[in-house]
Design a protein around this motif. Structure first.
Motif, PDB file in Angstrom:
ATOM      1  N   THR A 180       0.915  -1.137   0.151  1.00 18.67           N
ATOM      2  CA  THR A 180       0.071   0.192  -0.052  1.00 18.67           C
ATOM      3  C   THR A 180       0.965   1.129   0.148  1.00 18.67           C
ATOM      4  O   THR A 180       0.561   2.181  -0.750  1.00 18.67           O
ATOM      5  N   ALA A 181       1.836   1.222   0.731  1.00 14.86           N
ATOM      6  CA  ALA A 181       2.734   2.411   0.861  1.00 14.86           C
ATOM      7  C   ALA A 181       3.670   2.546  -0.338  1.00 14.86           C
ATOM      8  O   ALA A 181       3.517   3.831  -0.860  1.00 14.86           O
ATOM      9  N   VAL A 193       3.433   5.910  -5.875  1.00 17.26           N
ATOM     10  CA  VAL A 193       3.355   6.097  -7.271  1.00 17.26           C
ATOM     11  C   VAL A 193       2.364   7.576  -7.538  1.00 17.26           C
ATOM     12  O   VAL A 193       2.465   8.502  -8.366  1.00 17.26           O
ATOM     13  N   LEU A 194       1.204   7.461  -6.595  1.00 20.80           N
ATOM     14  CA  LEU A 194       0.193   8.529  -6.585  1.00 20.80           C
ATOM     15  C   LEU A 194       0.735   9.821  -6.018  1.00 20.80           C
ATOM     16  O   LEU A 194       0.198  10.898  -6.706  1.00 20.80           O
ATOM     17  N   PRO A 196       8.297  10.731 -10.971  1.00 17.02           N
ATOM     18  CA  PRO A 196       9.047  10.296  -9.848  1.00 17.02           C
ATOM     19  C   PRO A 196       8.030  10.751  -8.560  1.00 17.02           C
ATOM     20  O   PRO A 196       7.386  11.771  -8.597  1.00 17.02           O
ATOM     21  N   GLY A 197       7.969   9.991  -7.556  1.00 17.48           N
ATOM     22  CA  GLY A 197       7.118  10.014  -6.389  1.00 17.48           C
ATOM     23  C   GLY A 197       8.098  10.698  -5.137  1.00 17.48           C
ATOM     24  O   GLY A 197       8.913  11.520  -5.377  1.00 17.48           O
ATOM     25  N   LYS A 198       8.023  10.499  -3.928  1.00 20.08           N
ATOM     26  CA  LYS A 198       8.599  10.780  -2.919  1.00 20.08           C
ATOM     27  C   LYS A 198       9.543  10.008  -2.416  1.00 20.08           C
ATOM     28  O   LYS A 198      10.306   9.242  -3.228  1.00 20.08           O
ATOM     29  N   ASN A 217       9.588   3.807  -8.294  1.00 19.00           N
ATOM     30  CA  ASN A 217       8.619   4.434  -7.513  1.00 19.00           C
ATOM     31  C   ASN A 217       8.449   3.505  -6.196  1.00 19.00           C
ATOM     32  O   ASN A 217       7.718   3.825  -5.240  1.00 19.00           O
ATOM     33  N   CYS A 218       8.434   2.081  -6.703  1.00 20.36           N
ATOM     34  CA  CYS A 218       8.166   1.130  -5.305  1.00 20.36           C
ATOM     35  C   CYS A 218       9.375   0.598  -4.676  1.00 20.36           C
ATOM     36  O   CYS A 218       9.039  -0.202  -3.922  1.00 20.36           O
ATOM     37  N   VAL A 219      10.341   1.322  -4.855  1.00 19.27           N
ATOM     38  CA  VAL A 219      11.511   0.894  -4.294  1.00 19.27           C
ATOM     39  C   VAL A 219      11.891   1.555  -2.978  1.00 19.27           C
ATOM     40  O   VAL A 219      12.168   2.899  -2.931  1.00 19.27           O
TER      41      VAL A 219
END
Length: 384
Positions: free
Chosen positions: A102-103, A108-109, A127-129, A165-167
């Motif tokens: 979820t995090a 991504v969002l 890119p996300g945060k 973004n999921c790393v």
């Protein structure tokens, strides 16, 4: 053959490191974090202490406490909208794989508009945060992988987002957070990690680094999972399992899993079988399958488990020896029989067909495989 090593997540590991969470986030320049967890962790008294630690370091905390198993896209969207509204600059997922997935999906969002469903098919992303991951189980390895798994309820599919973004920027792995896990969850998580390591080692994308990680994880889980299931307060076993889970995640991040996970995902999608249980019970099938084309790899799994397989053993004998050893661990750790999962033999063709839609089959299967071949192995395991 060329290969890639993508170990992009820093790791802070050890008993008590959760007490350094606030100080650690501050070192990364975090000013406001979305804290993602489920109500079970709050009830267990785990989250309040960590939230206080973060706030004591003058970091703002926004809480999302509605994590669902196999996170549905609607849950991710709700968390993502909260993160956008609050303008957080980091996301921290604490819990099992669902919280960390979820995090990751929220991140991504944070860099992209719309719903998470817009990104389940490989759409380009900005890119996300920053993501931080704190596992409270020893199983998924999600704290060090580049994938977030989201349930697309409308399509009836679990879909993975594979992206930078999921790393997680950092994994904070504190074995103390696993001390309260009951035996059933300890077993299911351990068999998930075991499947990561074993399927990674016997798949089609192996490399020297993934091999090292997989074999060490196999050895550690073989030795310590039964101990932790019998005595959840055994701190050595808990620590070794946490480490094994993480390095197994690193292994399959670069050398993906195959048939066992495809079947486990299908059992989960069609009959709601918990993922770790599905993985553990499908793993003997995967080993008998792999022995047909990679017998020395399966022999290597057996060696890491402490088996002595005769040098002149036929492929089928190698597969059976390793599969039987895995079945024994399933039994020793209290895993259910595959025939006791709530479906019958007539349901097996539908499960296998569902498995053929999974990325572990469509992309990561180490050899071309017909449904009938997998179905025969599945039926054999079901009736054993």
């Amino acid at each position: 053959m060329p290969f890639s090593i993508n170990h992009l997540t820093a790791i802070l590991f050890g008993e008590g490191v959760a007490n350094q969470t606030g100080e650690t986030l501050k070192q990364y320049g975090v000013g406001k974090v979305l804290f993602v967890y489920d109500q079970g962790l709050k009830a267990a008294g785990i989250t309040d202490k960590i939230i206080k630690n973060i706030k004591d370091n003058n970091i703002g905390v926004v809480e999302f406490d509605d994590v669902k198993p196999d996170p549905p896209s609607a849950t991710v969207d709700a968390a993502g909208n909260l993160a956008r509204k609050e303008n957080v600059d980091a996301v921290l997922g604490i819990g099992g794989g669902s919280a960390m997935d979820t995090a990751k999906a929220v991140n991504v969002l944070l860099g992209n508009p719309g719903s998470i469903k817009d990104y389940l098919t490989g759409a380009p992303q900005k890119p996300g945060k920053l993501i931080f991951a704190m596992p409270t189980t020893a199983g998924t390895g999600s704290e060090v992988t580049n994938v977030a798994v989201v349930s697309n309820i409308k399509e009836g599919l679990k879909q993975g987002i594979n992206h930078v973004n999921c790393v997680p920027k950092l994994a904070i792995i504190d074995p103390e957070l696993t001390y309260g896990l009951p035996p059933s969850l300890t077993a299911a998580g351990g068999m998930d990690a075991f499947s990561h390591a074993i399927e990674s080692y016997t798949g089609g994308f192996t490399n020297p680094m993934s091999d090292l990680l997989s074999l060490e994880a196999i050895s550690l889980i073989t030795k310590y999972l039964p101990v932790a299931v019998k005595d959840g307060s055994n701190t050595e076993a808990r620590s070794k399992l946490s480490f094994a889970s993480t390095i197994a995640g690193m292994a399959f991040n670069d050398a993906p899993v195959h048939l066992g996970h495809a079947l486990a995902h299908a059992m989960g999608a069609v009959h709601h079988v918990p993922h770790g249980i599905g993985c553990g019970l499908a793993l003997p099938i995967a080993m008998e399958f792999a022995a047909g084309f990679a017998p020395e790899r399966v022999r290597g799994v057996g060696k890491a488990m402490g088996l002595e397989i005769p040098a002149d053993a036929a492929n089928e004998e190698i597969g059976k020896a390793v599969a039987d050893a895995i079945r024994n661990i399933n039994k020793e750790t209290g895993m259910p029989e595959i025939s006791a999962l709530g479906f019958n033999e007539d349901d097996l063709p539908g499960i296998v067909h569902e498995a053929t839609r999974d990325i572990c089959w469509t992309v990561f299967m180490p050899k071309k495989t017909e449904e009938g071949e997998a179905l025969d192995l599945f039926k054999k395991e079901f009736s054993a």
